[in-house]
Motif scaffolding. Structure first.
Motif, PDB file in Angstrom:
ATOM      1  N   GLU A  97       0.842  -1.192   0.000  1.00  0.00           N
ATOM      2  CA  GLU A  97       0.000   0.000   0.000  1.00  0.00           C
ATOM      3  C   GLU A  97       0.884   1.252   0.000  1.00  0.00           C
ATOM      4  O   GLU A  97       0.628   2.207  -0.740  1.00  0.00           O
ATOM      5  CB  GLU A  97      -0.909  -0.025   1.226  1.00  0.00           C
ATOM      6  CG  GLU A  97      -2.094   0.886   1.035  1.00  0.00           C
ATOM      7  CD  GLU A  97      -2.990   0.956   2.263  1.00  0.00           C
ATOM      8  OE1 GLU A  97      -3.066  -0.032   3.002  1.00  0.00           O
ATOM      9  OE2 GLU A  97      -3.600   2.022   2.455  1.00  0.00           O
ATOM     10  N   ILE A  98       1.935   1.214   0.793  1.00  0.00           N
ATOM     11  CA  ILE A  98       2.843   2.368   0.849  1.00  0.00           C
ATOM     12  C   ILE A  98       3.589   2.504  -0.469  1.00  0.00           C
ATOM     13  O   ILE A  98       3.688   3.590  -1.036  1.00  0.00           O
ATOM     14  CB  ILE A  98       3.830   2.226   2.025  1.00  0.00           C
ATOM     15  CG1 ILE A  98       3.065   2.203   3.344  1.00  0.00           C
ATOM     16  CG2 ILE A  98       4.854   3.353   2.009  1.00  0.00           C
ATOM     17  CD1 ILE A  98       3.926   1.924   4.577  1.00  0.00           C
ATOM     18  N   LEU A  99       4.075   1.373  -0.989  1.00  0.00           N
ATOM     19  CA  LEU A  99       4.829   1.409  -2.250  1.00  0.00           C
ATOM     20  C   LEU A  99       3.995   2.012  -3.376  1.00  0.00           C
ATOM     21  O   LEU A  99       4.508   2.703  -4.240  1.00  0.00           O
ATOM     22  CB  LEU A  99       5.293  -0.010  -2.633  1.00  0.00           C
ATOM     23  CG  LEU A  99       6.467  -0.566  -1.823  1.00  0.00           C
ATOM     24  CD1 LEU A  99       6.738  -2.020  -2.226  1.00  0.00           C
ATOM     25  CD2 LEU A  99       7.725   0.279  -2.019  1.00  0.00           C
ATOM     26  N   GLY A 100       2.679   1.749  -3.316  1.00  0.00           N
ATOM     27  CA  GLY A 100       1.774   2.276  -4.336  1.00  0.00           C
ATOM     28  C   GLY A 100       1.826   3.798  -4.432  1.00  0.00           C
ATOM     29  O   GLY A 100       1.556   4.368  -5.487  1.00  0.00           O
ATOM     30  N   TYR A 101       2.157   4.443  -3.347  1.00  0.00           N
ATOM     31  CA  TYR A 101       2.215   5.910  -3.336  1.00  0.00           C
ATOM     32  C   TYR A 101       3.614   6.432  -3.626  1.00  0.00           C
ATOM     33  O   TYR A 101       3.837   7.623  -3.723  1.00  0.00           O
ATOM     34  CB  TYR A 101       1.746   6.453  -1.992  1.00  0.00           C
ATOM     35  CG  TYR A 101       0.253   6.396  -1.838  1.00  0.00           C
ATOM     36  CD1 TYR A 101      -0.549   7.456  -2.243  1.00  0.00           C
ATOM     37  CD2 TYR A 101      -0.363   5.265  -1.315  1.00  0.00           C
ATOM     38  CE1 TYR A 101      -1.919   7.407  -2.118  1.00  0.00           C
ATOM     39  CE2 TYR A 101      -1.743   5.193  -1.188  1.00  0.00           C
ATOM     40  CZ  TYR A 101      -2.513   6.272  -1.580  1.00  0.00           C
ATOM     41  OH  TYR A 101      -3.880   6.210  -1.470  1.00  0.00           O
ATOM     42  N   LEU A 102       4.561   5.528  -3.734  1.00  0.00           N
ATOM     43  CA  LEU A 102       5.945   5.979  -3.904  1.00  0.00           C
ATOM     44  C   LEU A 102       6.474   5.738  -5.320  1.00  0.00           C
ATOM     45  O   LEU A 102       7.514   6.233  -5.663  1.00  0.00           O
ATOM     46  CB  LEU A 102       6.858   5.251  -2.897  1.00  0.00           C
ATOM     47  CG  LEU A 102       6.725   5.706  -1.447  1.00  0.00           C
ATOM     48  CD1 LEU A 102       7.492   4.765  -0.531  1.00  0.00           C
ATOM     49  CD2 LEU A 102       7.232   7.123  -1.284  1.00  0.00           C
ATOM     50  N   LYS A 103       5.729   4.958  -6.108  1.00  0.00           N
ATOM     51  CA  LYS A 103       6.282   4.628  -7.417  1.00  0.00           C
ATOM     52  C   LYS A 103       5.680   5.483  -8.513  1.00  0.00           C
ATOM     53  O   LYS A 103       4.597   6.008  -8.354  1.00  0.00           O
ATOM     54  CB  LYS A 103       6.052   3.142  -7.701  1.00  0.00           C
ATOM     55  CG  LYS A 103       7.113   2.317  -7.025  1.00  0.00           C
ATOM     56  CD  LYS A 103       6.847   0.830  -7.187  1.00  0.00           C
ATOM     57  CE  LYS A 103       7.983   0.027  -6.544  1.00  0.00           C
ATOM     58  NZ  LYS A 103       7.660  -1.405  -6.482  1.00  0.00           N
TER      59      LYS A 103
END
Lengths: 103, 287
Positions: A97-103
């Motif tokens: 979920e966090i990675l989704g906002y960072l890529k």
């Protein structure tokens, strides 16, 4: 990229003035859930390498920052972009979920 | 020290116990005798019962089946789970138990008291964990919503930190609890208000009180409260996030049945319980 230790002294330089996105984890040593979040933060730092800056703030030592950013529950994870908060996660959060906002 | 403690005695918890006990793992089930199955009237879509079966009956048969093979079953109220060095402590209203692994099969609260404002202000003054977030409310006036043992446990955690604590029972009977800086209000709650953070609680009789933080502790500790306290990843719907092996993000803690979301069916709970049981056996072997 290794995880930075953030605090009052380097917050402006490392987070607010950063060219890259910055993931900030507000935590405390006595907080059980924070201990579960910590390895997830480390994995994110490893996976994203140089693309994103990742740092942790100990709220015990940096109460001004916690107050300034209205942190009232830990762990709280914030993503900063060009000095602004673009996303806040409260509580232990799934890595993807966090990675989704960072890529 | 138990090999595994299973929280919940519904179809998921009991199924898991059948596998762990048969594999000779010292197994304890703790339950509060308040499962969803118990309240279900007639189960007509589960394999093997040609005329259906009452939920309560199936629930009691399940517990008996577990006891018959030597699973210990205790009726106690869970307050919290703690972890240290891959061992776990389960704190109930009466005892503290230790185990090498945990299976959470606690079900889901079907009638969550849905007070307006809770969801919107989560993390902005709404908290599910006094011990984690109490720090931010030092010398402030806070409220605890709830009236049972769990609410009192949260209140106790806040006593040394907060200036004043108001227990809001939301229409329930006032608990037997006396302390200098604790007040109890039994009026039903209309909503929680605040612009960017919690500011006031509005009651149905149109009166209000100011408060700077609200700790949610209604009824008994459910999956969401247990999860938030120990640091399990939850989904937006408040279910515990698991992978196909029923593993949570914490090594040694598994979850199965209704508390992982999706269809609230006996068949799904039995399946997930079986998987969790088998995975725990593997986990204990490699430990």
């Amino acid at each position: 990229m290794s995880v930075l230790t953030l605090g009052n002294e380097n917050f402006k330089e490392e987070v607010l003035n950063s060219e890259k996105q910055v993931l900030v984890d507000f935590y405390a040593d006595w907080c059980g859930p924070c201990k579960m979040m910590s390895p997830i933060i480390d994995e994110i730092a490893e996976e994203l390498g140089e693309n994103v800056k990742v740092g942790k703030i100990n709220v015990d030592n940096n109460q001004e920052l916690a107050i300034q950013y209205d942190v009232m529950s830990i762990p709280t994870i914030m993503i900063f972009n060009k000095g602004n908060i673009v996303k806040t996660f409260i509580g232990v959060t799934d890595k993807n979920e966090i990675l989704g906002y960072l890529k | 020290m138990y090999d595994v403690i299973i929280i919940g005695a519904g179809p998921a918890g009991v199924s898991a116990s059948l596998y762990t006990k048969r594999a000779n793992k010292k197994t304890l089930i703790i339950h509060n005798d308040n499962g969803g199955l118990k309240k279900a009237q007639k189960i007509e879509n589960y394999y093997g019962f040609e005329n259906g079966i009452e939920g309560e009956e199936l629930y009691q048969i399940g517990i008996k089946q577990a006891e018959n093979i030597g699973v210990e079953v205790k009726k106690e109220e869970i307050i919290k789970i703690e972890s240290a060095n891959e061992k776990f402590k389960v704190v109930t209203d009466l005892n503290i138990y230790e185990a090498n692994s945990i299976i959470i099969a606690i079900g889901t609260k079907r009638n969550k008291a849905n007070i307006k404002g809770i969801k919107e202000l989560e993390g902005k003054g709404i908290s599910y964990c006094a011990i984690c977030d109490g720090f931010f409310y030092r010398n402030k006036n806070v409220s605890v919503i709830g009236s049972g043992n769990y609410a009192l446990s949260e209140t106790n955690d806040l006593l040394p930190i907060a200036n004043k604590i108001t227990i809001l029972t939301n229409g329930e009977k006032a608990p037997e609890f006396r302390a200098d800086n604790v007040e109890v209000i039994t009026k039903p709650i209309e909503k929680i208000e605040g612009k960017n953070k919690v500011e006031e609680v509005l009651f149905k009789d149109n009166t209000k009180i100011k408060t700077e933080g609200i700790f949610i502790a209604q009824g008994t500790a459910g999956s969401i409260e247990l999860a938030k306290k120990i640091g399990l990843v939850t989904t937006d719907n408040g279910n515990i996030k698991v992978n196909e092996k029923m593993e949570t993000n914490i090594k040694g803690i598994y979850a199965c049945g209704d508390c992982t979301g999706d269809i609230l069916q006996v068949s799904k709970a039995v399946y997930e319980g079986a998987v969790a049981g088998l995975e725990v056996i593997k986990y204990l072997k490699n430990k």
